[in-house]
Design a protein around this motif. Structure first.
Motif, PDB file in Angstrom:
ATOM      1  N   ALA A  25       0.822  -1.206   0.000  1.00  0.00           N
ATOM      2  CA  ALA A  25       0.000   0.000   0.000  1.00  0.00           C
ATOM      3  C   ALA A  25       0.859   1.260   0.000  1.00  0.00           C
ATOM      4  O   ALA A  25       0.566   2.226  -0.721  1.00  0.00           O
ATOM      5  N   VAL A  26       1.936   1.261   0.782  1.00  0.00           N
ATOM      6  CA  VAL A  26       2.769   2.461   0.856  1.00  0.00           C
ATOM      7  C   VAL A  26       3.512   2.688  -0.464  1.00  0.00           C
ATOM      8  O   VAL A  26       3.673   3.833  -0.910  1.00  0.00           O
ATOM      9  N   ARG A  27       3.942   1.611  -1.118  1.00  0.00           N
ATOM     10  CA  ARG A  27       4.622   1.776  -2.415  1.00  0.00           C
ATOM     11  C   ARG A  27       3.653   2.321  -3.462  1.00  0.00           C
ATOM     12  O   ARG A  27       4.023   3.170  -4.281  1.00  0.00           O
ATOM     13  N   PHE A  28       2.429   1.841  -3.433  1.00  0.00           N
ATOM     14  CA  PHE A  28       1.425   2.345  -4.367  1.00  0.00           C
ATOM     15  C   PHE A  28       1.158   3.823  -4.103  1.00  0.00           C
ATOM     16  O   PHE A  28       1.088   4.635  -5.038  1.00  0.00           O
ATOM     17  N   ALA A  29       1.020   4.185  -2.825  1.00  0.00           N
ATOM     18  CA  ALA A  29       0.752   5.581  -2.468  1.00  0.00           C
ATOM     19  C   ALA A  29       1.906   6.481  -2.874  1.00  0.00           C
ATOM     20  O   ALA A  29       1.698   7.609  -3.342  1.00  0.00           O
ATOM     21  N   GLU A  30       3.142   6.017  -2.702  1.00  0.00           N
ATOM     22  CA  GLU A  30       4.312   6.812  -3.092  1.00  0.00           C
ATOM     23  C   GLU A  30       4.313   7.069  -4.597  1.00  0.00           C
ATOM     24  O   GLU A  30       4.620   8.180  -5.052  1.00  0.00           O
ATOM     25  N   GLY A  31       3.961   6.027  -5.369  1.00  0.00           N
ATOM     26  CA  GLY A  31       3.904   6.193  -6.821  1.00  0.00           C
ATOM     27  C   GLY A  31       2.835   7.172  -7.249  1.00  0.00           C
ATOM     28  O   GLY A  31       3.063   8.014  -8.127  1.00  0.00           O
ATOM     29  N   GLU A  32       1.652   7.076  -6.624  1.00  0.00           N
ATOM     30  CA  GLU A  32       0.568   7.995  -6.951  1.00  0.00           C
ATOM     31  C   GLU A  32       0.940   9.434  -6.585  1.00  0.00           C
ATOM     32  O   GLU A  32       0.694  10.373  -7.348  1.00  0.00           O
ATOM     33  N   ALA A  33       1.543   9.603  -5.405  1.00  0.00           N
ATOM     34  CA  ALA A  33       1.937  10.947  -4.955  1.00  0.00           C
ATOM     35  C   ALA A  33       2.994  11.538  -5.874  1.00  0.00           C
ATOM     36  O   ALA A  33       2.958  12.730  -6.206  1.00  0.00           O
ATOM     37  N   ALA A  34       3.948  10.721  -6.307  1.00  0.00           N
ATOM     38  CA  ALA A  34       5.002  11.192  -7.209  1.00  0.00           C
ATOM     39  C   ALA A  34       4.419  11.647  -8.542  1.00  0.00           C
ATOM     40  O   ALA A  34       4.804  12.687  -9.091  1.00  0.00           O
ATOM     41  N   ASP A  35       3.476  10.872  -9.077  1.00  0.00           N
ATOM     42  CA  ASP A  35       2.855  11.234 -10.350  1.00  0.00           C
ATOM     43  C   ASP A  35       2.076  12.547 -10.240  1.00  0.00           C
ATOM     44  O   ASP A  35       2.125  13.395 -11.141  1.00  0.00           O
ATOM     45  N   ARG A  36       1.347  12.716  -9.139  1.00  0.00           N
ATOM     46  CA  ARG A  36       0.558  13.938  -8.968  1.00  0.00           C
ATOM     47  C   ARG A  36       1.462  15.151  -8.761  1.00  0.00           C
ATOM     48  O   ARG A  36       1.178  16.238  -9.261  1.00  0.00           O
ATOM     49  N   LEU A  37       2.562  14.951  -8.038  1.00  0.00           N
ATOM     50  CA  LEU A  37       3.505  16.051  -7.824  1.00  0.00           C
ATOM     51  C   LEU A  37       4.172  16.442  -9.140  1.00  0.00           C
ATOM     52  O   LEU A  37       4.368  17.628  -9.415  1.00  0.00           O
ATOM     53  N   LYS A  38       4.500  15.458  -9.960  1.00  0.00           N
ATOM     54  CA  LYS A  38       5.092  15.746 -11.265  1.00  0.00           C
ATOM     55  C   LYS A  38       4.153  16.595 -12.104  1.00  0.00           C
ATOM     56  O   LYS A  38       4.578  17.564 -12.756  1.00  0.00           O
ATOM     57  N   THR A  39       2.863  16.249 -12.083  1.00  0.00           N
ATOM     58  CA  THR A  39       1.871  16.977 -12.872  1.00  0.00           C
ATOM     59  C   THR A  39       1.623  18.369 -12.321  1.00  0.00           C
ATOM     60  O   THR A  39       1.624  19.363 -13.068  1.00  0.00           O
ATOM     61  N   SER A  40       1.440  18.482 -11.005  1.00  0.00           N
ATOM     62  CA  SER A  40       1.101  19.778 -10.402  1.00  0.00           C
ATOM     63  C   SER A  40       2.237  20.780 -10.496  1.00  0.00           C
ATOM     64  O   SER A  40       2.008  21.983 -10.610  1.00  0.00           O
ATOM     65  N   GLU A  41       3.487  20.297 -10.459  1.00  0.00           N
ATOM     66  CA  GLU A  41       4.644  21.198 -10.524  1.00  0.00           C
ATOM     67  C   GLU A  41       5.271  21.249 -11.909  1.00  0.00           C
ATOM     68  O   GLU A  41       6.290  21.902 -12.101  1.00  0.00           O
ATOM     69  N   ASN A  42       4.665  20.532 -12.866  1.00  0.00           N
ATOM     70  CA  ASN A  42       5.146  20.521 -14.256  1.00  0.00           C
ATOM     71  C   ASN A  42       6.622  20.127 -14.323  1.00  0.00           C
ATOM     72  O   ASN A  42       7.439  20.802 -14.957  1.00  0.00           O
ATOM     73  N   LEU A  43       6.976  19.022 -13.672  1.00  0.00           N
ATOM     74  CA  LEU A  43       8.356  18.562 -13.613  1.00  0.00           C
ATOM     75  C   LEU A  43       8.705  17.751 -14.850  1.00  0.00           C
ATOM     76  O   LEU A  43       7.860  17.063 -15.433  1.00  0.00           O
ATOM     77  N   ALA A  44       9.974  17.808 -15.230  1.00  0.00           N
ATOM     78  CA  ALA A  44      10.426  17.061 -16.403  1.00  0.00           C
ATOM     79  C   ALA A  44      10.528  15.572 -16.101  1.00  0.00           C
ATOM     80  O   ALA A  44      10.360  14.736 -16.990  1.00  0.00           O
ATOM     81  N   SER A  45      10.834  15.224 -14.857  1.00  0.00           N
ATOM     82  CA  SER A  45      10.955  13.819 -14.477  1.00  0.00           C
ATOM     83  C   SER A  45      10.165  13.554 -13.205  1.00  0.00           C
ATOM     84  O   SER A  45       9.845  14.485 -12.453  1.00  0.00           O
ATOM     85  N   THR A  46       9.873  12.303 -12.957  1.00  0.00           N
ATOM     86  CA  THR A  46       9.091  11.932 -11.780  1.00  0.00           C
ATOM     87  C   THR A  46       9.939  12.067 -10.517  1.00  0.00           C
ATOM     88  O   THR A  46      11.053  11.531 -10.457  1.00  0.00           O
TER      89      THR A  46
END
Length: 245
Positions: A25-46
């Motif tokens: 569950a924590v690994r899944f949550a980390e992946g979801e959080a990373a993807d959302r942070l990448k999108t919200s901050e317009n990052l080039a990489s995850t």
């Protein structure tokens, strides 16, 4: 006795299953959080997201996470000048007291502290690297920044007398600090550019400069800065820092 043994075995098995489910569950949550942070901050990489603490599921049930570490390899921060950015590298932030909405669409940290690096090449872009007249017939410009040791920046200044074809490069040690939310580089002493008499304010217009580093992820801000081997190391902090949403 046999019944107690069976009960213990069941408890051990359930405990092991809980640990497995919790870690998945924590690994899944980390992946979801990373993807959302990448999108919200317009990052080039995850980015890297590491949710600390165990068990994770009980933290989720309580509606908040104790400690979340975020790592962003590269981030283009605003400089306050239209169309200009400054590259911030290896941004690492430690988020405390992260609360999230019921549908997990947004998350906010009560406090955040972190570190990052701005290379001397990036910082040099903000200095006066074009020849500027500091006295009649005498021009000066900053041609390099490097580590001066003991928390100082070495600023290389090139002076030129074009009519005589003379060029000379001198170095001065400068202090670096955060002033009014900006990185400020201030020469400890002024360079001597030949025999020309140059007013202090004119030469400081070359050697001294400030650089804004704005709009960092989640609203974190500059706190401290120190010269290091490969660039200036900045410390950041913030409160009510938005990780997503």
């Amino acid at each position: 006795m046999r019944g107690l043994r069976i009960l213990l075995i069941v408890v051990v098995i359930l405990g092991a299953l809980f640990v497995v489910v919790d870690r998945v569950a924590v690994r899944f949550a980390e992946g979801e959080a990373a993807d959302r942070l990448k999108t919200s901050e317009n990052l080039a990489s995850t980015p890297d997201v590491d949710i600390k603490g165990f068990p994770f599921l009980t933290q989720v049930a309580g509606g908040s996470l104790d400690d979340v570490e975020v790592g962003i390899k590269e981030y283009d921060a605003a400089t306050g000048k239209a169309g200009q950015t400054i590259r911030v590298e290896d941004l690492k932030a430690d988020m405390k007291g992260v609360e999230f909405s019921g549908d997990y669409s947004s998350a906010t940290a009560a406090t955040a502290t972190g570190t990052a690096t701005v290379s001397y090449a990036e910082l040099l872009k903000t200095a006066k690297s074009e020849p500027t007249e500091v006295a009649p017939g005498v021009t000066a410009r900053v041609v390099g920044l490097s580590d001066g040791g003991n928390g100082k920046i070495k600023v290389a200044v090139e002076g030129a007398v074009s009519s005589l074809g003379i060029e000379r490069t001198v170095s001065v040690l400068s202090s670096v600090s955060v002033v009014d939310g900006r990185v400020e580089v201030h020469a400890d002493s002024l360079p001597q550019l030949g025999a020309a008499v140059i007013a202090e304010d004119r030469i400081r217009a070359i050697t001294d400069f400030r650089q804004a580093i704005d709009q960092l992820p989640g609203g974190i801000e500059l706190d401290k800065v120190e010269a290091a081997k490969d660039g200036v190391e900045i410390s950041v902090k913030g409160s009510d820092v938005r990780l997503a949403g």
